[in-house]
Design an enzyme around this catalytic site. Structure first.
Site, PDB file in Angstrom:
ATOM      1  CE  LYS A  54       5.033   4.775   4.513  1.00  0.00           C
ATOM      2  NZ  LYS A  54       4.463   3.796   5.410  1.00  0.00           N
ATOM      3  CD  GLN A  98       5.510   0.848   7.147  1.00  0.00           C
ATOM      4  OE1 GLN A  98       5.257   2.060   7.073  1.00  0.00           O
ATOM      5  NE2 GLN A  98       5.326   0.046   6.118  1.00  0.00           N
ATOM      6  CG  ASP A 121      -1.377   4.898   7.349  1.00  0.00           C
ATOM      7  OD1 ASP A 121      -1.035   5.037   6.165  1.00  0.00           O
ATOM      8  OD2 ASP A 121      -0.708   4.267   8.184  1.00  0.00           O
TER       9      ASP A 121
HETATM   10  N1  GUN Z   1       2.609  -1.120   5.424  1.00  0.00           N
HETATM   11  C1  GUN Z   1       2.561  -1.210   4.071  1.00  0.00           C
HETATM   12  N2  GUN Z   1       1.887  -0.165   3.551  1.00  0.00           N
HETATM   13  C2  GUN Z   1       1.509   0.609   4.592  1.00  0.00           C
HETATM   14  C3  GUN Z   1       0.795   1.846   4.687  1.00  0.00           C
HETATM   15  O1  GUN Z   1       0.352   2.437   3.703  1.00  0.00           O
HETATM   16  N3  GUN Z   1       0.624   2.331   5.951  1.00  0.00           N
HETATM   17  C4  GUN Z   1       1.081   1.679   7.059  1.00  0.00           C
HETATM   18  N4  GUN Z   1       0.848   2.235   8.250  1.00  0.00           N
HETATM   19  N5  GUN Z   1       1.746   0.548   6.996  1.00  0.00           N
HETATM   20  C5  GUN Z   1       1.961   0.009   5.774  1.00  0.00           C
END
Ligand code: GUN
Length: 303
Positions: A54, A98, A121
């Site tokens: 990311k 996350q 998100d």
């Molecule tokens: N953990 C795995 N995929 C994601 C996601 O798309 N967003 C977040 N915040 N955590 C994750």
């Protein structure tokens, strides 16, 4: 017949190029770039590798990116205070915590503490509600469903009046993508059915689908005879079915398999996403798109 391959890896490049250009325009106009903070608690290896990707991708498109790593034993109160700090920071337009979080932290409380206008998100209940209402209300469509819809549109698949069958009812994929496809508007206007583990005739429903979206987490669940000839098949499954040594790096890597029997399905479908290289690369791409849109709204003071 061999289906057209809908490659997330190619569509990602198109969208990242578009975002890079728009970041330059925003910088020119406001002398500021979109800001994204990624909060990582602990060192879960899958989370570390997601977050690293990311951060790398955000930097590539020219964002201000803060990777805020916190120890596994951070208290819930300290994590909430950290979120509050970024909620108030005008240089930050997107906040991502996350998941999963350590057990001593209440995940719901943490997600609900993020300013809904920075919730890139799209997990905050306010944004889930906005998605349900549709149209101009929507600020942050959740990233994987947004990526799926974008792939369908960019592959030139007609959605208006199409029978869409979604396999799986998760909060992250199944429920939101079904909701998005049923809305009025481009890339939607579909007739949507959600099927799940308690559905009586899974095969019968799948066979009716013009667009079949599979997010069940069961490797090879959808058999080729369940697919209507010419249908568009979107496989969201990323199932680790073993390990192999990578020819490129010489390191151990996971063998990934989708929820659809790809080799047989591609002979029947009109268009299909591969695993890996299909839906997967779209999630981070749409996260950056959401952050760009958030920056645009904040900087033009519309929020
Ligand atoms: N953990 C795995 N995929 C994601 C996601 O798309 N967003 C977040 N915040 N955590 C994750």
């Amino acid at each position: 017949m061999t289906a057209k391959l809908i490659k997330g890896t190619d569509i990602r490049e198109e969208i990242l190029d578009e975002i890079t250009k728009e970041v330059a325009e925003i910088k020119e106009k406001y002398n500021q770039v979109p800001g994204l903070v990624t909060i990582l608690v602990g060192e879960n290896p899958a989370s570390v590798s997601y977050v690293t990707l990311k951060v790398k991708t955000a930097e590539r498109v020219g964002f201000k990116e803060i990777q805020d790593n916190q120890p596994e034993d951070i208290s819930e109160a300290d994590l909430l205070a950290l979120i509050d700090k970024y909620n108030k920071d005008d240089s930050i337009h997107g906040i991502l915590v996350q998941l999963p979080l350590p057990k001593h932290v209440d995940e719901k409380k943490v997600l609900n503490a993020i300013d809904p206008d920075k919730d890139v998100d799209g997990f905050h209940p306010v944004n889930v509600g906005r998605l349900m209402i549709g149209g101009d209300e929507v600020k942050f469509p959740p990233c994987t469903p947004a990526g799926i819809q974008e792939m369908i549109v960019r592959a030139g698949v007609e959605t208006s009046g199409a029978e869409v069958v979604v396999v799986g009812r998760s909060n992250i994929v199944g429920k939101p993508i079904a909701n998005m496809m049923v809305q009025k508007g481009p890339g939607a206007n579909s007739t949507v059915t959600i099927v799940h583990t308690r559905t009586k005739d899974l095969e019968g429903h799948c066979k009716r689908a013009d667009i079949l979206i599979v997010a069940a987490g069961v490797p090879g669940l959808v058999k080729p005879e369940w697919i209507k000839p010419g249908a568009c098949v979107i496989d969201v499954g990323v199932n680790r079915v073993g390990e192999k040594i990578s020819e490129k790096t010489g390191r151990k890597v996971a063998i990934l398999r989708g929820d659809v029997d790809f080799d047989a399905a591609k002979e029947i479908a009109g268009a299909i996403t591969p695993v890996p290289g299909g839906v997967g690369p779209m999630t981070i791409t749409m996260l950056l798109f959401n952050t760009l849109e958030s920056a645009r709204r904040h900087l033009s003071a519309g929020v």
